[in-house]
Write a protein that holds these residues in place. Structure first.
Motif, short mmCIF file in Angstrom:
data_model
loop_
_atom_site.label_atom_id
_atom_site.label_comp_id
_atom_site.label_asym_id
_atom_site.label_seq_id
_atom_site.Cartn_x
_atom_site.Cartn_y
_atom_site.Cartn_z
N GLY A 111 -34.97 -49.19 -29.51
CA GLY A 111 -35.57 -50.05 -30.52
C GLY A 111 -37.04 -50.26 -30.19
O GLY A 111 -37.49 -49.92 -29.09
N TYR A 112 -37.77 -50.81 -31.14
CA TYR A 112 -39.22 -50.99 -30.96
C TYR A 112 -39.65 -52.38 -31.39
O TYR A 112 -39.11 -52.94 -32.34
N ASP A 113 -40.63 -52.92 -30.71
CA ASP A 113 -41.27 -54.17 -31.09
C ASP A 113 -42.49 -53.78 -31.94
O ASP A 113 -43.58 -53.54 -31.43
N TRP A 114 -42.26 -53.69 -33.25
CA TRP A 114 -43.30 -53.20 -34.16
C TRP A 114 -44.54 -54.07 -34.12
O TRP A 114 -45.66 -53.57 -34.22
N GLY A 115 -44.37 -55.38 -33.98
CA GLY A 115 -45.53 -56.28 -33.91
C GLY A 115 -46.41 -55.99 -32.70
O GLY A 115 -47.63 -55.99 -32.80
N LYS A 116 -45.79 -55.74 -31.57
CA LYS A 116 -46.56 -55.45 -30.37
C LYS A 116 -47.27 -54.10 -30.49
O LYS A 116 -48.42 -53.94 -30.08
N ILE A 117 -46.57 -53.11 -31.05
CA ILE A 117 -47.19 -51.80 -31.25
C ILE A 117 -48.39 -51.93 -32.17
O ILE A 117 -49.47 -51.40 -31.89
N ALA A 118 -48.22 -52.64 -33.28
CA ALA A 118 -49.33 -52.82 -34.23
C ALA A 118 -50.49 -53.56 -33.56
O ALA A 118 -51.66 -53.22 -33.78
N GLY A 119 -50.18 -54.55 -32.75
CA GLY A 119 -51.22 -55.32 -32.08
C GLY A 119 -52.00 -54.53 -31.05
O GLY A 119 -53.17 -54.80 -30.81
N ASN A 120 -51.36 -53.54 -30.44
CA ASN A 120 -52.02 -52.74 -29.40
C ASN A 120 -52.58 -51.42 -29.92
O ASN A 120 -53.32 -50.75 -29.20
N GLY A 121 -52.23 -51.04 -31.16
CA GLY A 121 -52.57 -49.71 -31.66
C GLY A 121 -53.95 -49.53 -32.22
O GLY A 121 -54.35 -48.40 -32.53
N GLY A 122 -54.70 -50.60 -32.38
CA GLY A 122 -56.03 -50.46 -32.95
C GLY A 122 -55.96 -49.89 -34.36
O GLY A 122 -55.10 -50.27 -35.15
N ASP A 123 -56.84 -48.96 -34.66
CA ASP A 123 -56.85 -48.30 -35.96
C ASP A 123 -55.77 -47.21 -35.94
O ASP A 123 -55.97 -46.14 -35.37
N LEU A 124 -54.62 -47.51 -36.52
CA LEU A 124 -53.48 -46.59 -36.50
C LEU A 124 -53.52 -45.62 -37.66
O LEU A 124 -53.75 -46.01 -38.81
N THR A 125 -53.28 -44.34 -37.37
CA THR A 125 -53.21 -43.31 -38.40
C THR A 125 -51.99 -42.44 -38.14
O THR A 125 -51.74 -42.03 -37.01
N PHE A 126 -51.25 -42.17 -39.19
CA PHE A 126 -50.06 -41.33 -39.13
C PHE A 126 -50.32 -40.11 -40.00
O PHE A 126 -50.58 -40.24 -41.20
N ILE A 127 -50.24 -38.93 -39.40
CA ILE A 127 -50.44 -37.68 -40.12
C ILE A 127 -49.12 -36.91 -40.08
O ILE A 127 -48.67 -36.51 -39.00
N ASN A 128 -48.51 -36.75 -41.23
CA ASN A 128 -47.23 -36.04 -41.31
C ASN A 128 -47.31 -35.03 -42.45
O ASN A 128 -48.11 -35.17 -43.37
N SER A 129 -46.43 -34.05 -42.39
CA SER A 129 -46.30 -33.07 -43.46
C SER A 129 -45.18 -33.47 -44.40
O SER A 129 -44.20 -34.10 -43.99
N VAL A 130 -45.33 -33.07 -45.64
CA VAL A 130 -44.27 -33.29 -46.62
C VAL A 130 -42.99 -32.65 -46.10
O VAL A 130 -41.92 -33.26 -46.11
#
Length: 178
Positions: A111-130
């Motif tokens: 599992g993940y603590d999404w709030g902590k990840i968001a707080g530590n991730g700075g400018d988050l970018t997700f690059i995925n393919s269709v």
């Protein structure tokens, strides 16, 4: 503080393939100190014992940019959750948070603590393919975006490099890093 970038390769890969050396050269020319660690046990050793080794091997601060591809992007989720201070930016290329196919994924946490990840991730970018041949696709990226915010970029470029997909440069990632 000096600007630093750490580029994490994916499962079964190395830091000397795909677009990793090219991005290193681009960022170094702009004044970044770049690290491209080799982690052959990525997604082989369970994340609970693997992650402390990664945390001990690097320093992370407000001037650090993290780039992860595939299994390296999945590793970034655990890494960001366990940092003691935020980084400037995290770019997850072909990232995922659940098993994207029928392969074992020891890099994933239960599992993940999404709030902590968001707080530590700075400018988050997700690059995925269709469509991604390994399942690290737009749906995986959308799930991450919905929980963490940031920017989601969808392309139609497979896995952004693999043994059968030449991908020696990645200008999009270069442009995303100031």
């Amino acid at each position: 503080m000096a600007r630093k970038a750490i580029i994490f390769h994916g499962t079964g890969a190395s830091p000397d393939i795909l677009w990793f050396p090219w991005l290193d050269k681009q960022l170094t020319a702009r004044g970044y100190q770049v690290e491209r660690p080799h982690y052959p046990d990525l997604n082989v050793e369970p994340v609970r014992t693997f992650l402390p080794k990664v945390l001990d091997a690097h320093s992370f601060d407000a001037e650090t940019v993290l780039v992860g591809h595939s299994g390296g992007a999945a590793l970034l989720l655990a890494l960001l959750e366990h940092l003691s201070a935020p980084v400037a930016q995290a770019i997850l290329v072909a990232g995922y948070w659940t098993e994207p196919n029928d392969s074992a994924e020891p890099v994933l946490q239960p599992g993940y603590d999404w709030g902590k990840i968001a707080g530590n991730g700075g400018d988050l970018t997700f690059i995925n393919s269709v469509v991604d041949p390994y399942g690290c696709d737009a749906a995986q990226g959308r799930y991450l975006f919905d929980r963490l915010g940031g920017t989601q970029i969808l392309r139609n470029e497979g896995h952004f490099g693999d043994w059968n997909q030449p991908y020696d440069t990645f200008p999009l990632v270069d442009r995303l890093i100031p």
